[in-house]
Design a protein around this motif. Structure first.
Motif, PDB file in Angstrom:
ATOM      1  N   LEU A   1       0.858  -1.314   0.110  1.00  0.00           N
ATOM      2  CA  LEU A   1      -0.132  -0.076  -0.140  1.00  0.00           C
ATOM      3  C   LEU A   1       0.944   1.378   0.017  1.00  0.00           C
ATOM      4  CD1 LEU A   1      -3.371   0.632   1.819  1.00  0.00           C
ATOM      5  CD2 LEU A   1      -1.517   2.337   2.137  1.00  0.00           C
ATOM      6  N   LEU A   2       1.683   1.412   0.816  1.00  0.00           N
ATOM      7  CA  LEU A   2       2.620   2.378   0.880  1.00  0.00           C
ATOM      8  C   LEU A   2       3.574   2.722  -0.185  1.00  0.00           C
ATOM      9  CD1 LEU A   2       4.147   2.037   4.415  1.00  0.00           C
ATOM     10  CD2 LEU A   2       2.262   3.431   4.153  1.00  0.00           C
ATOM     11  N   ALA A   3       3.656   1.794  -1.009  1.00  0.00           N
ATOM     12  CA  ALA A   3       4.632   1.822  -2.238  1.00  0.00           C
ATOM     13  C   ALA A   3       3.577   2.349  -3.273  1.00  0.00           C
ATOM     14  CB  ALA A   3       5.112   0.376  -2.875  1.00  0.00           C
ATOM     15  N   GLU A   4       2.243   2.129  -3.255  1.00  0.00           N
ATOM     16  CA  GLU A   4       1.445   2.489  -4.482  1.00  0.00           C
ATOM     17  C   GLU A   4       0.881   3.668  -4.331  1.00  0.00           C
ATOM     18  OE1 GLU A   4       0.947   0.801  -7.355  1.00  0.00           O
ATOM     19  OE2 GLU A   4       2.390  -0.679  -6.598  1.00  0.00           O
TER      20      GLU A   4
ATOM     21  N   GLY B   1       2.524  13.939   1.470  1.00  0.00           N
ATOM     22  CA  GLY B   1       2.802  13.683   2.962  1.00  0.00           C
ATOM     23  C   GLY B   1       1.918  12.404   3.445  1.00  0.00           C
ATOM     24  N   VAL B   2       1.152  12.065   2.619  1.00  0.00           N
ATOM     25  CA  VAL B   2       0.239  10.856   2.720  1.00  0.00           C
ATOM     26  C   VAL B   2       0.757   9.480   3.079  1.00  0.00           C
ATOM     27  CG1 VAL B   2      -1.912   9.555   1.883  1.00  0.00           C
ATOM     28  CG2 VAL B   2      -1.831  11.822   1.313  1.00  0.00           C
ATOM     29  N   ARG B   3       1.833   9.220   2.302  1.00  0.00           N
ATOM     30  CA  ARG B   3       2.485   8.009   2.754  1.00  0.00           C
ATOM     31  C   ARG B   3       3.099   8.061   4.029  1.00  0.00           C
ATOM     32  NH1 ARG B   3       7.155   5.827   3.150  1.00  0.00           N
ATOM     33  NH2 ARG B   3       7.670   3.614   2.011  1.00  0.00           N
ATOM     34  N   GLU B   4       3.632   9.252   4.302  1.00  0.00           N
ATOM     35  CA  GLU B   4       4.216   9.161   5.742  1.00  0.00           C
ATOM     36  C   GLU B   4       3.352   9.160   6.632  1.00  0.00           C
ATOM     37  OE1 GLU B   4       7.086  10.451   2.427  1.00  0.00           O
ATOM     38  OE2 GLU B   4       4.959  10.958   3.006  1.00  0.00           O
ATOM     39  N   ALA B   5       2.377   9.809   6.700  1.00  0.00           N
ATOM     40  CA  ALA B   5       1.122  10.034   7.556  1.00  0.00           C
ATOM     41  C   ALA B   5       0.822   8.553   7.653  1.00  0.00           C
ATOM     42  CB  ALA B   5      -0.042  10.773   7.177  1.00  0.00           C
TER      43      ALA B   5
ATOM     44  N   ALA C   1       2.228   5.442   7.219  1.00  0.00           N
ATOM     45  CA  ALA C   1       3.327   4.799   7.827  1.00  0.00           C
ATOM     46  C   ALA C   1       3.345   5.039   9.391  1.00  0.00           C
ATOM     47  CB  ALA C   1       4.458   4.934   6.848  1.00  0.00           C
ATOM     48  N   ALA C   2       3.353   6.171   9.716  1.00  0.00           N
ATOM     49  CA  ALA C   2       3.609   6.490  10.989  1.00  0.00           C
ATOM     50  C   ALA C   2       2.591   5.817  12.246  1.00  0.00           C
ATOM     51  CB  ALA C   2       3.444   8.097  11.339  1.00  0.00           C
ATOM     52  N   LYS C   3       1.290   5.548  11.536  1.00  0.00           N
ATOM     53  CA  LYS C   3       0.233   5.052  12.254  1.00  0.00           C
ATOM     54  C   LYS C   3       0.113   3.576  12.155  1.00  0.00           C
ATOM     55  CE  LYS C   3      -2.825   7.943  10.608  1.00  0.00           C
ATOM     56  NZ  LYS C   3      -4.205   8.427  10.471  1.00  0.00           N
ATOM     57  N   SER C   4       0.871   2.801  11.303  1.00  0.00           N
ATOM     58  CA  SER C   4       0.646   1.601  10.990  1.00  0.00           C
ATOM     59  C   SER C   4       1.406   0.566  11.538  1.00  0.00           C
ATOM     60  CB  SER C   4       0.891   1.459   9.410  1.00  0.00           C
ATOM     61  OG  SER C   4      -0.025   1.991   8.837  1.00  0.00           O
ATOM     62  N   ARG C   5       1.084  -0.722  11.535  1.00  0.00           N
ATOM     63  CA  ARG C   5       1.763  -1.568  12.266  1.00  0.00           C
ATOM     64  C   ARG C   5       1.294  -3.226  11.420  1.00  0.00           C
ATOM     65  NH1 ARG C   5       0.277  -3.033  18.258  1.00  0.00           N
ATOM     66  NH2 ARG C   5       1.304  -5.132  17.923  1.00  0.00           N
ATOM     67  N   VAL C   6       2.074  -4.149  11.961  1.00  0.00           N
ATOM     68  CA  VAL C   6       1.633  -5.421  11.339  1.00  0.00           C
ATOM     69  C   VAL C   6       0.996  -6.233  12.434  1.00  0.00           C
ATOM     70  CG1 VAL C   6       2.332  -7.597  10.146  1.00  0.00           C
ATOM     71  CG2 VAL C   6       3.420  -5.341   9.351  1.00  0.00           C
ATOM     72  N   LEU C   7      -0.146  -6.892  12.284  1.00  0.00           N
ATOM     73  CA  LEU C   7      -0.725  -7.831  13.490  1.00  0.00           C
ATOM     74  C   LEU C   7      -1.227  -8.852  12.569  1.00  0.00           C
ATOM     75  CD1 LEU C   7      -0.948  -7.956  16.505  1.00  0.00           C
ATOM     76  CD2 LEU C   7      -3.052  -6.958  16.094  1.00  0.00           C
ATOM     77  N   ALA C   8      -0.665 -10.117  12.749  1.00  0.00           N
ATOM     78  CA  ALA C   8      -1.298 -11.271  11.972  1.00  0.00           C
ATOM     79  C   ALA C   8      -2.687 -11.838  12.407  1.00  0.00           C
ATOM     80  CB  ALA C   8      -0.423 -12.338  12.071  1.00  0.00           C
ATOM     81  N   PRO C   9      -3.619 -12.272  11.507  1.00  0.00           N
ATOM     82  CA  PRO C   9      -4.938 -12.607  12.001  1.00  0.00           C
ATOM     83  C   PRO C   9      -4.712 -14.189  12.515  1.00  0.00           C
ATOM     84  CG  PRO C   9      -4.546 -12.685   9.614  1.00  0.00           C
ATOM     85  CD  PRO C   9      -3.241 -12.205  10.136  1.00  0.00           C
ATOM     86  N   PRO C  10      -5.093 -14.335  13.727  1.00  0.00           N
ATOM     87  CA  PRO C  10      -5.177 -15.735  13.994  1.00  0.00           C
ATOM     88  C   PRO C  10      -6.095 -16.586  13.670  1.00  0.00           C
ATOM     89  CG  PRO C  10      -5.210 -14.099  15.858  1.00  0.00           C
ATOM     90  CD  PRO C  10      -5.688 -13.469  14.685  1.00  0.00           C
ATOM     91  N   PHE C  11      -5.990 -18.007  13.737  1.00  0.00           N
ATOM     92  CA  PHE C  11      -7.133 -18.878  13.271  1.00  0.00           C
ATOM     93  C   PHE C  11      -7.530 -19.813  14.564  1.00  0.00           C
ATOM     94  CE2 PHE C  11      -3.412 -21.260  12.175  1.00  0.00           C
ATOM     95  CZ  PHE C  11      -3.576 -22.528  12.892  1.00  0.00           C
ATOM     96  N   GLU C  12      -8.687 -20.425  14.491  1.00  0.00           N
ATOM     97  CA  GLU C  12      -9.179 -21.234  15.492  1.00  0.00           C
ATOM     98  C   GLU C  12      -8.657 -22.506  15.298  1.00  0.00           C
ATOM     99  OE1 GLU C  12     -10.437 -22.721  18.473  1.00  0.00           O
ATOM    100  OE2 GLU C  12     -11.220 -20.794  18.507  1.00  0.00           O
TER     101      GLU C  12
END
Length: 402
Positions: free
Chosen positions: A181-184, A199-203, A205-216
């Motif tokens: 997403l950031l690259a595009e 400044g959209v990409r930077e804005a 990126a500053a509020k983003s993180r990776v959190l994997a979706p768990p499965f049952e």
């Protein structure tokens, strides 16, 4: 007059002073009314496409966040995702206003990317004023493989951008999803005729993180691997063009033409537009085809995966791939493309670089069947038991922005 030593004294205002034989007073700190918070937090969850992995992750989360959290869940059926992105904010904002009028107050809003968050916040108004918002990116529309491009298609990635800007935090299921997403964003804004945002990409990126979706994992824990006489290959995906089912069927047809002895199970959700061609291709396998449908229950699904030796992905669109991880946990050996989110999740030994390598790798697994459970540890890192602490910490952190 002499006072008795050690006896209680009285202050000039008449209040009795404590003597040395009296128990110590409890020191109760003064708390301003603004510091008083509900002991139990409340989540407003928005999911306009309540099906597949979107539903699985949300149901798993809601089932596990009590007693620390209560949840109001607003959903729409998993149909016509483009119309959901266009219109769900109107419906859900009205529902949120009704709940607020009835007394509901929230500590956090959790929305999927099929919600136009900017529109939702504007339309919900006072009902969600001051409430932090998290948007969870199961996917992003910049990287989605469109079969047909039209001017209106640009609205969907733009909705991703405005939602990300309107949210307090953006959570992505994989680094590939976030980086993509950031690259595009920059090239996308160069399509604007003028007034290109900066400044959209930077804005984002500053509020983003990776959190994997768990499965049952419960259904798979109850389904022990069972192996029949022949190597079983399973394809556990949605029956849609972006999963490239034609590549899978061409691959197994090649192996069948060589006289190899194996069988095939096709699972996953079917769709009206693709069901006919899918069944025709599957039935061409003849007696090798042992299953071709979405299993009726999760327990049936777990048993089907546990009966297979190899699980194959031929996807041209995959931001995470819960189905393949479930297959790994059930005991299958995975074969996945060396692209998309897969390199982030699977070692090279389970990845193929092109369709020709898929044929050769699958041939080798049919000729020498793998032992069940080789990739179970890999998948075990993504169960709810493994990831729940991260999710709870992330929810608490996001809610503390209030």
């Amino acid at each position: 007059m002499r006072r008795r030593r050690g006896g209680p004294r009285r202050r000039p205002d008449g209040e009795r002073r404590a003597g040395r034989h009296d128990p110590p007073r409890l020191q109760v700190p003064r708390v301003h009314a603004s510091q008083v918070r509900r002991a139990v937090k409340r989540l407003l969850a928005l999911e306009p496409y309540y099906g597949g992995s979107h539903r699985a992750v949300l149901d798993g989360l809601v089932a596990r966040i009590a007693p620390e959290w209560e949840c109001d869940l607003l959903t729409l059926p998993a149909r016509k995702w483009k119309w959901r992105m266009r219109g769900a904010a109107i419906t859900m904002a009205a529902q949120a206003r009704e709940l607020h009028a009835a007394g509901a107050r929230w500590d956090l809003v959790f929305a999927s990317t099929f919600v136009n968050v900017a529109e939702f916040l504007g339309l919900a108004g006072e009902a969600v004023a001051g409430v932090p918002v998290v948007v969870y990116f199961h996917e992003n529309q910049f990287l989605y493989p469109n079969r047909h491009t039209a001017d209106w298609d640009f609205q969907f990635p733009l909705t991703n951008v405005t939602s990300a800007l309107a949210a307090d935090e953006c959570w992505f299921n994989t680094r590939w999803n976030l980086d993509g997403l950031l690259a595009e964003v920059g090239p996308f804004f160069r399509e604007f005729p003028d007034h290109r945002p900066e400044g959209v990409r930077e804005a984002i990126a500053a509020k983003s993180r990776v959190l994997a979706p768990p499965f049952e994992a419960a259904a798979f824990d109850a389904a022990q691997p069972v192996r029949g006489e022949r190597c079983r290959i399973v394809w556990p995906h949605r029956w849609e063009h972006d999963k490239r089912p034609e590549v899978f069927f061409a691959t197994v047809a090649t192996l069948a033409s060589e006289g190899l002895d194996f069988e095939v199970a096709v699972a996953g959700q079917s769709f009206r537009e693709t069901e006919g061609p899918m069944r025709e291709a599957a039935e061409a396998l003849g007696e090798r085809l042992v299953h071709c449908d979405e299993p009726a229950t999760r327990e049936d699904y777990a048993r089907l995966l546990a009966s297979a030796d190899v699980a194959v992905s031929t996807a041209d669109n995959e931001f995470f791939g819960i189905a393949m991880l479930e297959a790994c946990y059930a005991g299958c050996t995975p074969l996945v493309p060396d692209r998309l989110a897969y390199p982030e999740l699977y070692p090279r030994t389970y990845r193929y670089v092109d369709d020709a390598e898929l044929v050769s790798r699958l041939r080798a697994l049919v000729l020498e069947r793998p032992a069940p459970g080789a990739a179970r540890t890999l998948a075990g890192a993504f169960t709810w038991d493994a990831l729940l602490p991260q999710w709870l910490a992330a929810l608490e952190g996001a809610a503390s922005r209030r």
